[in-house]
Design a protein around this motif. Structure first.
Motif, PDB file in Angstrom:
ATOM      1  N   LEU A  56     -40.166  13.398   1.576  1.00 11.99           N
ATOM      2  CA  LEU A  56     -39.486  14.684   1.705  1.00 11.99           C
ATOM      3  C   LEU A  56     -39.691  15.311   3.079  1.00 11.99           C
ATOM      4  O   LEU A  56     -38.797  15.942   3.632  1.00 11.99           O
ATOM      5  N   LYS A  57     -40.877  15.118   3.671  1.00 18.66           N
ATOM      6  CA  LYS A  57     -41.163  15.721   4.975  1.00 18.66           C
ATOM      7  C   LYS A  57     -40.286  15.132   6.086  1.00 18.66           C
ATOM      8  O   LYS A  57     -40.147  15.728   7.158  1.00 18.66           O
ATOM      9  N   ASP A  58     -39.675  13.980   5.823  1.00 16.87           N
ATOM     10  CA  ASP A  58     -38.831  13.330   6.832  1.00 16.87           C
ATOM     11  C   ASP A  58     -37.421  13.911   6.886  1.00 16.87           C
ATOM     12  O   ASP A  58     -36.663  13.602   7.810  1.00 16.87           O
ATOM     13  N   VAL A  59     -37.067  14.731   5.910  1.00 16.93           N
ATOM     14  CA  VAL A  59     -35.688  15.223   5.804  1.00 16.93           C
ATOM     15  C   VAL A  59     -35.368  16.292   6.842  1.00 16.93           C
ATOM     16  O   VAL A  59     -34.276  16.301   7.435  1.00 16.93           O
ATOM     17  N   ASN A  60     -36.302  17.211   7.092  1.00 21.54           N
ATOM     18  CA  ASN A  60     -36.061  18.281   8.061  1.00 21.54           C
ATOM     19  C   ASN A  60     -35.711  17.702   9.433  1.00 21.54           C
ATOM     20  O   ASN A  60     -36.336  16.744   9.897  1.00 21.54           O
ATOM     21  N   GLY A  61     -34.685  18.292  10.052  1.00 17.21           N
ATOM     22  CA  GLY A  61     -34.263  17.837  11.370  1.00 17.21           C
ATOM     23  C   GLY A  61     -33.242  16.719  11.331  1.00 17.21           C
ATOM     24  O   GLY A  61     -32.777  16.255  12.375  1.00 17.21           O
ATOM     25  N   THR A  62     -32.863  16.264  10.129  1.00 14.10           N
ATOM     26  CA  THR A  62     -31.855  15.208  10.002  1.00 14.10           C
ATOM     27  C   THR A  62     -30.537  15.789   9.503  1.00 14.10           C
ATOM     28  O   THR A  62     -30.461  16.946   9.090  1.00 14.10           O
ATOM     29  N   LYS A  63     -29.485  14.988   9.537  1.00 10.47           N
ATOM     30  CA  LYS A  63     -28.179  15.392   9.022  1.00 10.47           C
ATOM     31  C   LYS A  63     -28.058  14.901   7.579  1.00 10.47           C
ATOM     32  O   LYS A  63     -28.247  13.711   7.309  1.00 10.47           O
ATOM     33  N   LYS A  65     -30.930  24.515   2.100  1.00  4.50           N
ATOM     34  CA  LYS A  65     -31.197  25.668   2.969  1.00  4.50           C
ATOM     35  C   LYS A  65     -32.570  26.279   2.694  1.00  4.50           C
ATOM     36  O   LYS A  65     -33.264  26.711   3.613  1.00  4.50           O
ATOM     37  N   ALA A  66     -32.963  26.296   1.421  1.00  6.33           N
ATOM     38  CA  ALA A  66     -34.236  26.901   1.052  1.00  6.33           C
ATOM     39  C   ALA A  66     -35.423  25.983   1.348  1.00  6.33           C
ATOM     40  O   ALA A  66     -36.459  26.444   1.837  1.00  6.33           O
ATOM     41  N   ARG A  67     -35.247  24.694   1.071  1.00  6.86           N
ATOM     42  CA  ARG A  67     -36.392  23.776   1.175  1.00  6.86           C
ATOM     43  C   ARG A  67     -36.439  23.012   2.498  1.00  6.86           C
ATOM     44  O   ARG A  67     -37.519  22.623   2.956  1.00  6.86           O
ATOM     45  N   PHE A  68     -35.280  22.791   3.095  1.00  7.84           N
ATOM     46  CA  PHE A  68     -35.215  22.026   4.353  1.00  7.84           C
ATOM     47  C   PHE A  68     -34.371  22.798   5.371  1.00  7.84           C
ATOM     48  O   PHE A  68     -33.260  22.379   5.724  1.00  7.84           O
ATOM     49  N   PRO A  69     -34.874  23.931   5.843  1.00 12.44           N
ATOM     50  CA  PRO A  69     -34.087  24.811   6.707  1.00 12.44           C
ATOM     51  C   PRO A  69     -33.653  24.199   8.041  1.00 12.44           C
ATOM     52  O   PRO A  69     -32.701  24.667   8.661  1.00 12.44           O
ATOM     53  N   LYS A  70     -34.332  23.148   8.475  1.00 11.95           N
ATOM     54  CA  LYS A  70     -33.995  22.529   9.758  1.00 11.95           C
ATOM     55  C   LYS A  70     -33.017  21.368   9.612  1.00 11.95           C
ATOM     56  O   LYS A  70     -32.625  20.748  10.597  1.00 11.95           O
ATOM     57  N   ALA A  71     -32.627  21.076   8.376  1.00 14.95           N
ATOM     58  CA  ALA A  71     -31.656  19.995   8.152  1.00 14.95           C
ATOM     59  C   ALA A  71     -30.244  20.501   8.437  1.00 14.95           C
ATOM     60  O   ALA A  71     -29.910  21.644   8.143  1.00 14.95           O
TER      61      ALA A  71
END
Length: 272
Positions: free
Chosen positions: A141-148, A162-168
């Protein structure tokens, strides 16, 4: 003679007035009432996503978890069901227009949706997954942020991301096939969707893919959707409760999701 002419002229004038009034009343009268519930014609029109495990055909018959649950509800209500397959993005539009009476398509209950629609008692909980190409570096799960991340437009996955992975970065597509195409074309790194669909989708993916991450969300219950104020919702609640108590729910869940652990939500209702 003049009197006769006046009488004839008056009669013609009166006839014209009557015709005008008659046409005015006809055109300004109330429009035909929109279909308001299944009770209008004795048929329950159910909108479904035409995709396993919600609703699909096998041989000459229909199958699916949501299909069987909705079938149980319609039988309990004594109303003939009619299933209407469509894209997920079109389901709420069809319900608003009165083209269907109920949505049965793994719809998550959200605060925003509850403002506009009535939901039945939950008949499942959401299991979520990220599907990626086989060589993807996304493994946790930590790998998801910052990806498309590709999603199906209109699903609850957008709010969760939006709530859990705001940088995605969210990449919206109309349906599952288009979302998988986005991943295959490199326009998205993964497809975030309900886990029950994943196995079937991977079989038809444009490139080799795999389900990397799966996690349950008891905070996102699955329920049938009705227009606000439709009395069918209360009747559906009774039918769902009865299916849980008499074992029908567990039988259907086991047929389609035997590998999924039983949610605490249903353990609390006495399902074992």
């Amino acid at each position: 003679m003049k009197s006769l002419k006046f009488i004839l002229a008056g009669a013609v004038t009166l006839l014209v007035i009557l015709i005008v009034v008659s046409n005015t009343v006809e055109t300004t009268g109330p429009a035909p009432a929109r279909r308001s519930s299944a009770a209008d014609d004795g048929q329950l029109k159910i909108g479904v996503l035409n995709s396993a495990p919600v609703y699909y055909t096998e041989g000459s018959g229909a199958k699916g978890f949501d299909y069987e649950m909705a079938l149980g509800v319609s039988e309990s209500l004594g109303i003939k069901p009619s299933f209407v397959p469509m894209d997920f993005a079109d389901l709420f539009t069809a319900l608003d227009a009165g083209e269907i009476d109920m949505i049965a398509s793994q719809v998550s209950v959200t605060e925003e949706r509850e403002k506009a629609y009535d939901f039945s008692h939950p008949y499942f909980v959401t299991y979520l997954s990220f599907t990626t190409p086989k060589n993807s570096p996304i493994r946790k799960l930590k790998d998801v942020n910052g990806t498309k991340v590709a999603i199906v437009d209109g699903t609850a996955q957008e709010g969760i991301l939006k709530a859990r992975f705001p940088k995605a970065e969210i990449v919206k597509r109309k349906n599952e096939a288009a979302a998988l195409e986005a991943v295959a074309a490199g326009k998205a790194d993964s497809f975030f969707y309900d886990a029950p669909f994943t196995a079937g989708l991977i079989k038809h993916a444009p490139i080799p893919m795999e389900e990397r991450i799966v996690f349950p969300s008891d905070k996102a219950p699955i329920a049938f959707v009705f227009r606000k104020g439709d009395g069918l919702r209360d009747q559906a609640d009774k039918a769902i409760d009865e299916m849980i108590v008499n074992g029908d729910w567990l039988r259907i869940k086991t047929d389609y999701f035997e590998q999924y652990p039983l949610s605490e939500r249903f353990r609390e209702q006495g399902v074992e």
